[in-house]
Design a protein around this motif. Structure first.
Motif, PDB file in Angstrom:
ATOM      1  N   UNK A  48       0.817  -1.208   0.000  1.00 55.43           N
ATOM      2  CA  UNK A  48       0.000   0.000   0.000  1.00 55.43           C
ATOM      3  C   UNK A  48       0.854   1.264   0.000  1.00 55.43           C
ATOM      4  N   UNK A  49       2.055   1.185   0.587  1.00 56.75           N
ATOM      5  CA  UNK A  49       2.921   2.349   0.686  1.00 56.75           C
ATOM      6  C   UNK A  49       4.312   2.002   0.173  1.00 56.75           C
ATOM      7  N   UNK A  50       5.011   2.986  -0.407  1.00 57.10           N
ATOM      8  CA  UNK A  50       6.374   2.693  -0.856  1.00 57.10           C
ATOM      9  C   UNK A  50       7.295   2.428   0.331  1.00 57.10           C
ATOM     10  N   UNK A  51       8.392   1.751   0.048  1.00 52.11           N
ATOM     11  CA  UNK A  51       9.433   1.515   1.039  1.00 52.11           C
ATOM     12  C   UNK A  51      10.449   2.643   0.876  1.00 52.11           C
ATOM     13  N   UNK A  52      10.680   3.398   1.947  1.00 51.93           N
ATOM     14  CA  UNK A  52      11.552   4.565   1.890  1.00 51.93           C
ATOM     15  C   UNK A  52      12.887   4.284   2.562  1.00 51.93           C
ATOM     16  N   UNK A  53      13.949   4.736   1.919  1.00 55.19           N
ATOM     17  CA  UNK A  53      15.291   4.679   2.479  1.00 55.19           C
ATOM     18  C   UNK A  53      15.909   6.061   2.370  1.00 55.19           C
ATOM     19  N   UNK A  54      16.673   6.444   3.383  1.00 59.05           N
ATOM     20  CA  UNK A  54      17.397   7.710   3.395  1.00 59.05           C
ATOM     21  C   UNK A  54      18.829   7.420   3.800  1.00 59.05           C
ATOM     22  N   UNK A  55      19.766   7.990   3.048  1.00 59.77           N
ATOM     23  CA  UNK A  55      21.178   7.832   3.387  1.00 59.77           C
ATOM     24  C   UNK A  55      21.951   9.013   2.823  1.00 59.77           C
ATOM     25  N   UNK A  56      23.232   9.082   3.125  1.00 58.41           N
ATOM     26  CA  UNK A  56      24.062  10.228   2.756  1.00 58.41           C
ATOM     27  C   UNK A  56      24.226  10.344   1.243  1.00 58.41           C
ATOM     28  N   UNK A  57      24.076  11.570   0.758  1.00 57.20           N
ATOM     29  CA  UNK A  57      24.317  11.831  -0.664  1.00 57.20           C
ATOM     30  C   UNK A  57      25.740  11.451  -1.030  1.00 57.20           C
ATOM     31  N   UNK A  58      26.706  11.754  -0.163  1.00 55.15           N
ATOM     32  CA  UNK A  58      28.107  11.423  -0.440  1.00 55.15           C
ATOM     33  C   UNK A  58      28.306   9.924  -0.653  1.00 55.15           C
ATOM     34  N   UNK A  64      33.368   3.639  -6.589  1.00 59.68           N
ATOM     35  CA  UNK A  64      34.144   2.642  -5.836  1.00 59.68           C
ATOM     36  C   UNK A  64      33.283   2.076  -4.701  1.00 59.68           C
ATOM     37  N   UNK A  65      33.641   0.907  -4.211  1.00 62.12           N
ATOM     38  CA  UNK A  65      32.880   0.329  -3.090  1.00 62.12           C
ATOM     39  C   UNK A  65      32.937   1.241  -1.862  1.00 62.12           C
ATOM     40  N   UNK A  66      31.797   1.359  -1.189  1.00 66.48           N
ATOM     41  CA  UNK A  66      31.745   2.196   0.007  1.00 66.48           C
ATOM     42  C   UNK A  66      30.565   1.768   0.873  1.00 66.48           C
ATOM     43  N   UNK A  67      30.563   2.283   2.089  1.00 68.90           N
ATOM     44  CA  UNK A  67      29.466   2.025   3.007  1.00 68.90           C
ATOM     45  C   UNK A  67      29.771   0.889   3.962  1.00 68.90           C
ATOM     46  N   UNK A  68      29.087   0.949   5.084  1.00 69.91           N
ATOM     47  CA  UNK A  68      29.197  -0.074   6.119  1.00 69.91           C
ATOM     48  C   UNK A  68      27.802  -0.321   6.660  1.00 69.91           C
ATOM     49  N   UNK A  69      27.597  -1.473   7.232  1.00 69.99           N
ATOM     50  CA  UNK A  69      26.336  -1.716   7.916  1.00 69.99           C
ATOM     51  C   UNK A  69      25.145  -1.829   6.990  1.00 69.99           C
ATOM     52  N   UNK A  70      24.145  -0.979   7.210  1.00 71.77           N
ATOM     53  CA  UNK A  70      22.851  -1.103   6.535  1.00 71.77           C
ATOM     54  C   UNK A  70      22.859  -0.713   5.064  1.00 71.77           C
TER      55      UNK A  70
END
Length: 137
Positions: A47-57, A65-71
């Motif tokens: 019924x509702x979209x799934x929303x994600x928010x994270x850093x623009x950088x 290149x590969x980046x990010x940790x965790x979620x």
């Protein structure tokens, strides 16, 4: 202060296995009043979209290149001869691996970087004005 919104509809691919993926309509959104973040709404069968928010950088770096940790983790790749950025998202509800087309994501990111150039994000938060207001009392 006037705020800018930069949006783009695009189709991502939800990777189910190395041989199989399904389309996922999505909306990328950037708001100059939330200058460090990007927002992605995935339109799945709910019924509702799934929303994600994270850093623009994180998204900017993930195109190259590969980046990010965790979620949230990202890395560039090729799929069917096309440049994609892979996004691995993890939550208590489950994990997802999504492919996003680099040309469309990069064009959208360029628009966000023109709206709020890197290094100027802090000036968009109004912190100095709020402090001036508090200290003037």
């Amino acid at each position: 202060m006037r705020h800018t919104v930069v949006e783009r509809e695009l189709e991502l691919r939800l990777v189910l296995s190395p041989e199989r993926s399904v389309p996922v309509p999505a909306r990328l959104a950037y708001r100059s009043d939330d200058p460090y973040a990007v927002h992605i709404a995935f339109h799945i069968d709910s019924a509702h979209p799934v929303d994600w928010t994270f850093a623009r950088d994180l998204l900017v770096e993930g195109v190259f290149r590969p980046c990010g940790d965790g979620d949230v983790r990202m890395w560039p790749a090729k799929a069917d001869g096309r440049a994609v950025v892979l996004m691995a998202l993890s939550s208590p509800d489950g994990d997802a691996l999504l492919q996003a087309p680099v040309p469309q994501v990069s064009a959208w990111l360029e628009r966000t970087l023109r709206a709020v150039p890197p290094g100027t994000e802090g000036g968009r938060l109004g912190i100095d004005d709020a402090l001036d207001h508090l200290l003037a009392r």
